[in-house]
Enzyme design. Sequence first.
Site, PDB file in Angstrom:
ATOM      1  N   ILE A 244      -8.182  12.146   2.979  1.00 32.14           N
ATOM      2  CA  ILE A 244      -9.586  11.813   3.221  1.00 32.14           C
ATOM      3  C   ILE A 244      -9.711  10.781   4.331  1.00 32.14           C
ATOM      4  O   ILE A 244     -10.586  10.883   5.200  1.00 32.14           O
ATOM      5  CB  ILE A 244     -10.238  11.312   1.917  1.00 32.14           C
ATOM      6  CG1 ILE A 244     -10.369  12.466   0.918  1.00 32.14           C
ATOM      7  CG2 ILE A 244     -11.612  10.696   2.194  1.00 32.14           C
ATOM      8  CD1 ILE A 244     -10.849  12.054  -0.459  1.00 32.14           C
ATOM      9  N   ASP A 263      -3.271   1.527   7.886  1.00 36.93           N
ATOM     10  CA  ASP A 263      -2.516   1.979   6.725  1.00 36.93           C
ATOM     11  C   ASP A 263      -1.254   1.136   6.623  1.00 36.93           C
ATOM     12  O   ASP A 263      -0.981   0.297   7.490  1.00 36.93           O
ATOM     13  CB  ASP A 263      -2.171   3.471   6.822  1.00 36.93           C
ATOM     14  CG  ASP A 263      -2.227   4.164   5.454  1.00 36.93           C
ATOM     15  OD1 ASP A 263      -1.633   3.609   4.500  1.00 36.93           O
ATOM     16  OD2 ASP A 263      -2.858   5.235   5.344  1.00 36.93           O
ATOM     17  N   ASP A 286      -0.206  -4.059   5.112  1.00 31.05           N
ATOM     18  CA  ASP A 286      -0.291  -3.947   3.663  1.00 31.05           C
ATOM     19  C   ASP A 286      -1.456  -4.816   3.201  1.00 31.05           C
ATOM     20  O   ASP A 286      -1.408  -6.043   3.283  1.00 31.05           O
ATOM     21  CB  ASP A 286       1.014  -4.421   3.024  1.00 31.05           C
ATOM     22  CG  ASP A 286       0.991  -4.353   1.499  1.00 31.05           C
ATOM     23  OD1 ASP A 286      -0.075  -4.011   0.926  1.00 31.05           O
ATOM     24  OD2 ASP A 286       2.022  -4.648   0.885  1.00 31.05           O
ATOM     25  N   GLY A 315      -6.430   3.610  -1.310  1.00 34.01           N
ATOM     26  CA  GLY A 315      -6.360   3.625  -2.770  1.00 34.01           C
ATOM     27  C   GLY A 315      -5.072   4.264  -3.243  1.00 34.01           C
ATOM     28  O   GLY A 315      -4.463   5.057  -2.526  1.00 34.01           O
ATOM     29  N   TYR A 378      -7.064   3.204 -12.835  1.00 36.57           N
ATOM     30  CA  TYR A 378      -7.792   3.789 -11.705  1.00 36.57           C
ATOM     31  C   TYR A 378      -9.303   3.796 -11.958  1.00 36.57           C
ATOM     32  O   TYR A 378     -10.096   3.393 -11.098  1.00 36.57           O
ATOM     33  CB  TYR A 378      -7.290   5.206 -11.470  1.00 36.57           C
ATOM     34  CG  TYR A 378      -7.885   5.905 -10.276  1.00 36.57           C
ATOM     35  CD1 TYR A 378      -7.447   5.616  -8.993  1.00 36.57           C
ATOM     36  CD2 TYR A 378      -8.866   6.889 -10.437  1.00 36.57           C
ATOM     37  CE1 TYR A 378      -7.979   6.268  -7.886  1.00 36.57           C
ATOM     38  CE2 TYR A 378      -9.399   7.553  -9.347  1.00 36.57           C
ATOM     39  CZ  TYR A 378      -8.952   7.239  -8.070  1.00 36.57           C
ATOM     40  OH  TYR A 378      -9.492   7.902  -6.985  1.00 36.57           O
TER      41      TYR A 378
END
Length: 472
Positions: A244, A263, A286, A315, A378
């Site tokens: 995504i 990322d 990170d 996520g 989650y």
Amino acid sequence: MSDRYASFAHTGPGRALVKRLGLPDPPRLRRDRPGDPLIHGPVRLDAAPGGRLREPLAKLLTTAGVELSADTDAAADVEGATGVEGAAGVEGADHGAATAARPVLHGALLYDATGITDSTGLRALFDFFHPLARALHPSGRVIVFGSPPESCTNPREATAQRALEGLTRSIGKEFGRGTTAQLVYVAPGAERAVESTLRFLLSGRSAYVSGQVVRITPADVPEVDWARPLAGRIALVTGAARGIGAKVAEVLAADGAQVVALDVPAAGDALAEVANGVGGTAVQLDLTAPDAPVRLAEHLADRHGRVDVVVHNAGITRDKTLGRMKPDWWDQVLDVNLSSQERINEVLLDRGLIPHGGRLIAVSSIAGIAGNRGQTNYATSKAGVIGLVHSMAPLLAERGITVNAVAPGFIETRLTARIPLMFREAGRRLNSLAQGGLPVDVAQTIAWFASPGSAGITGNVVRVCGQSVLGA
């Protein structure tokens, strides 16, 4: 990941088998393609007496090049579209007569319900939709506009306006053939802030969004180049190396944004490929590192001087039932999915790097709305994202910054490809569109939130789930 069942269902033998056995029938969805018109077919627009949005909506539609449908004979609409009665459906009927009686198929049905002030007035909705229920093109659009119940002047009006949610969600489940249905609450004074939402919900960009409630508040909306609404804007996308996040970077870049793709260092090669592909820059970081917010803020300040759009997409999952979950699995998921967003927002806002007109957009999940077995960590983190949006919206409104979230359902990615077959099929079919969504569906919804034209949209959580049976 391919949906083999849907591919088979679209073949001749597949269609016959689906119909004979009453199996789920996933329609072909109308998604956005370059050069497509905003909507295929004319738009039917009507309003309850006293409605305040019909004229502004008609003007917006005309300016956008949308054809407005003239009133047609209701009985002809029903008979011709069902193919059961009338000249178009009677075997052996005269071909010329059948052609003449063929009804107008609409691309969208729009109704201004702001004039409904008590429950008896809800009959106007039946009178409008009943004769037109089967007079929509495939992948048609239904949009009802109302007044926020909390803004109504008396309990009876608020009651009637709240009832609109049941109508639109039921239409989304009834009309079929890829039709979507939405309710848009427009606060008094927000009539000029509707265009961005109207364009999104009519277009193929909202193909996998249905049964949703959108709230629009008064706002100063700048002139928008609808072909490239994000031109000149700096957009940060976290978790951008794949899935995504990569598609979000692509869509925002296509809308004109200069993308900063972020990322973890381990995804460096894939991240560089995404950044190069969209003409943006890559940041390996990170987000859970103690100094990550400051390092990110300094990078944005040095390279761009600001960031106009922040998309919190990063996520992770660490799935296990609560009684069997490792403590560090809980901590990791909450830190990446929620706490890191809070820390980054605080630093960027404290340093004034998100200017007036800025957009904060978070990625939640239907798990944060409905919960999910084996995903307590989650679901907690994603429900927290919703809480972040609701709590920050009034505070950021004072600074001219909006904050919203998307809540994806079953989206076809490498992660959902790992789900066992039976659960994967259930995730795909248990929604009004009987199929999984695509990463582009989430990305297009984020791009709508990111648009300068969406200045009146804040504090919203919109599910991109095909109107899943799970959740509200």
